[in-house]
Write an enzyme that holds these catalytic residues in place. Structure first.
Site, PDB file in Angstrom:
ATOM      1  N   CYS A   1       0.851  -1.193   0.000  1.00  0.00           N
ATOM      2  CA  CYS A   1       0.000   0.000   0.000  1.00  0.00           C
ATOM      3  C   CYS A   1       0.880   1.233   0.000  1.00  0.00           C
ATOM      4  O   CYS A   1       1.632   1.403   0.922  1.00  0.00           O
ATOM      5  CB  CYS A   1      -0.909   0.038   1.216  1.00  0.00           C
ATOM      6  N   PRO A   2       0.823   2.089  -0.970  1.00  0.00           N
ATOM      7  CA  PRO A   2      -0.012   2.019  -2.162  1.00  0.00           C
ATOM      8  C   PRO A   2       0.353   0.890  -3.119  1.00  0.00           C
ATOM      9  O   PRO A   2      -0.459   0.526  -3.943  1.00  0.00           O
ATOM     10  CB  PRO A   2       0.219   3.359  -2.844  1.00  0.00           C
TER      11      PRO A   2
END
Lengths: 81, 388
Positions: free
Chosen positions: A18-19
């Site tokens: 994440c991202p």
């Protein structure tokens, strides 16, 4: 251009979820030029469909995508900028 | 003799670390260009709700009295000679340095964006810029709003989506929804980059009539026509372009220069938080190249990791994220993950929204370390499960 001799940018995205690896790929794409080769390392399995969708959208080429030494290695050639 | 620790930067990470270090063991100096410490997440509410811009406190007052605070920019960090040089010419030798330098918006990276940014404002830089954006939204009477991030490097990954969801709520409450097209653009394959969270977010965007334009990597903006063009060849014409600018690391010279990557982020070991290739140097917060979200939670946990490492205790940063995500209409969630635990689906609730807003009021206590027992329990209770 031959992918073995073209300038190669290594993008190490291991551990990123994440991202995620697609972030690093998009950033490398922004800095690339036609003919460049990007080698992306990732551990997030989501990278496979994401890279395929990305290549289809951007018109760039996936040279290879394989599991190697506990990571996913994707080699891309920038054909369009 | 006490060890000299110089902390470069007085944001969340630098301030939390300065409060944590034992005064009997360390002689701590914090150097920051600003005497004022801003609670950055509040900029979203200044820009989208017209909330008061009084969201900053005096940095000196957030540090223990024993910590030396120097208000000055840092010109150079010599990681070989172990010295920090301030812009004013003061030379600070150190035994350990911690780079907590943060990141800055850099609209100049995208042709046309500097002009648009100066006219429209943003919610990732200053209170004045956020107030400017609020005035634009407040005066908006219908048309097309395009909101998104200009670059994959972004402070707080949920924040572009928070912006579009709160803007949509405002437009709806003002009775302008049927006169307004709202487009969310993103360089990612979907609205939220991590797929499990996108499964939560995509239906909410669809239900609120927000169009998503994926793979839109902003190449340039025409300020005259307010048209956005992507590297991929798409374009969006709009009346109000709200663009989260690209970010770049602080303007500090380093020796060796190789400790910075192409975005001027400090190349940092993802577990030990040591600056790669040099000794006696750590990096924390947004200014690192760690493969995790740039957010206050990361800065907090990284500061605690470095405090433990300096004290000789076991210290490994696990890449934990816990990003608060305001989804508008009183709902919120947290994006939770780590290096080994991919982000999971976390549906929004009113309770999580309340927690986000409550935490904002407690931020100043968190910096001082006064909430540590509560925060430690929270992180243990909400620890993500590693992938099988």
């Amino acid at each position: 251009m031959d992918t073995t001799t073209a300038p190669r940018t290594l993008v190490d995205s291991r551990g990123s979820s994440c991202p995620g690896p697609i972030t690093d790929l998009a950033l490398a794409y922004r800095r690339s030029k036609v003919g460049d080769v990007i080698e992306l390392w990732a551990t997030d399995p989501g990278v496979r469909p994401d890279v395929q969708a990305w290549a289809a959208k951007t018109g760039n080429e996936i040279v290879s995508m394989e599991d190697r030494d506990g990571k996913i290695v994707v080699v891309l050639r920038i054909a369009k900028r | 003799m006490a060890k000299r620790v110089v902390i470069v930067g007085g944001g969340s990470g630098g301030t939390i670390l300065a409060n944590d270090l034992d005064p009997h063991t360390y002689e701590v100096t914090v150097v920051s260009a600003s005497a004022s410490h801003m609670f950055q997440p509040a900029l979203l509410y200044v820009a989208m709700r017209g909330a008061p811009a009084a969201i900053a406190r005096d940095e000196r007052g957030l540090l223990p009295s024993r910590v030396r605070f120097i208000q000055d920019a840092v010109a150079e960090v010599d990681l070989t000679a172990q010295t920090v040089m301030t812009a004013g010419g003061e030379r600070l030798p150190y035994d350990e340095v911690v780079l907590a330098t943060g990141i800055l918006t850099d609209p100049g990276q995208i042709p046309g964006l500097a002009e648009v940014n100066a006219a429209i404002g943003d919610y990732h830089s200053t209170a004045a810029q956020a107030q400017k954006l609020w005035r634009q939204l407040d005066a908006f009477r219908g048309g097309t709003i395009a909101l998104g991030q200009a670059s994959p490097v972004c402070k707080c990954p949920p924040s572009p989506l928070e912006g579009v969801l709160l803007a949509e709520e405002l437009i709806r409450r003002r009775g302008l929804r049927d006169k307004t097209r709202i487009v969310y653009f993103t360089p990612y394959p979907r609205a939220y980059p991590a797929k499990p969270m996108d499964e939560i977010v995509a239906p909410i965007l669809a239900a609120r009539g927000i169009e998503v334009m994926p793979f839109f990597d902003l190449d340039r903006i025409d300020p005259a026509t307010r048209t956005l063009y992507s590297i991929e060849g798409d374009q969006i014409a709009c009346d109000l372009p709200i663009v989260v600018p690209p970010f770049i690391g602080a303007d500090i010279a380093y020796r060796p220069a190789e400790v910075l990557d192409a975005s001027r982020l400090v190349v940092t070991d993802r577990q030990s938080l040591r600056v790669k290739g040099v000794e006696h140097a750590f990096a924390i917060g947004d200014g690192t190249n760690l493969p995790t979200s740039k957010a206050g939670v990361g800065a907090h946990l990284e500061a605690k990791t470095v405090a433990a490492a300096l004290a000789g205790r076991p210290a490994v940063f696990e890449g934990r994220t816990n990003c608060p995500f305001d989804m508008g209409h009183g709902f919120g969630t947290f994006v939770v993950g780590s290096y080994t635990a991919p982000v999971v689906k976390s549906p929004p609730t009113r309770w999580k929204h309340f927690m986000k807003m409550a935490f904002a009021r407690l931020y100043w206590l968190e910096l001082r370390g006064w909430l540590d027992p509560v925060i430690d329990v929270y992180f243990r209770m909400t620890a993500p499960k590693p992938a099988p």
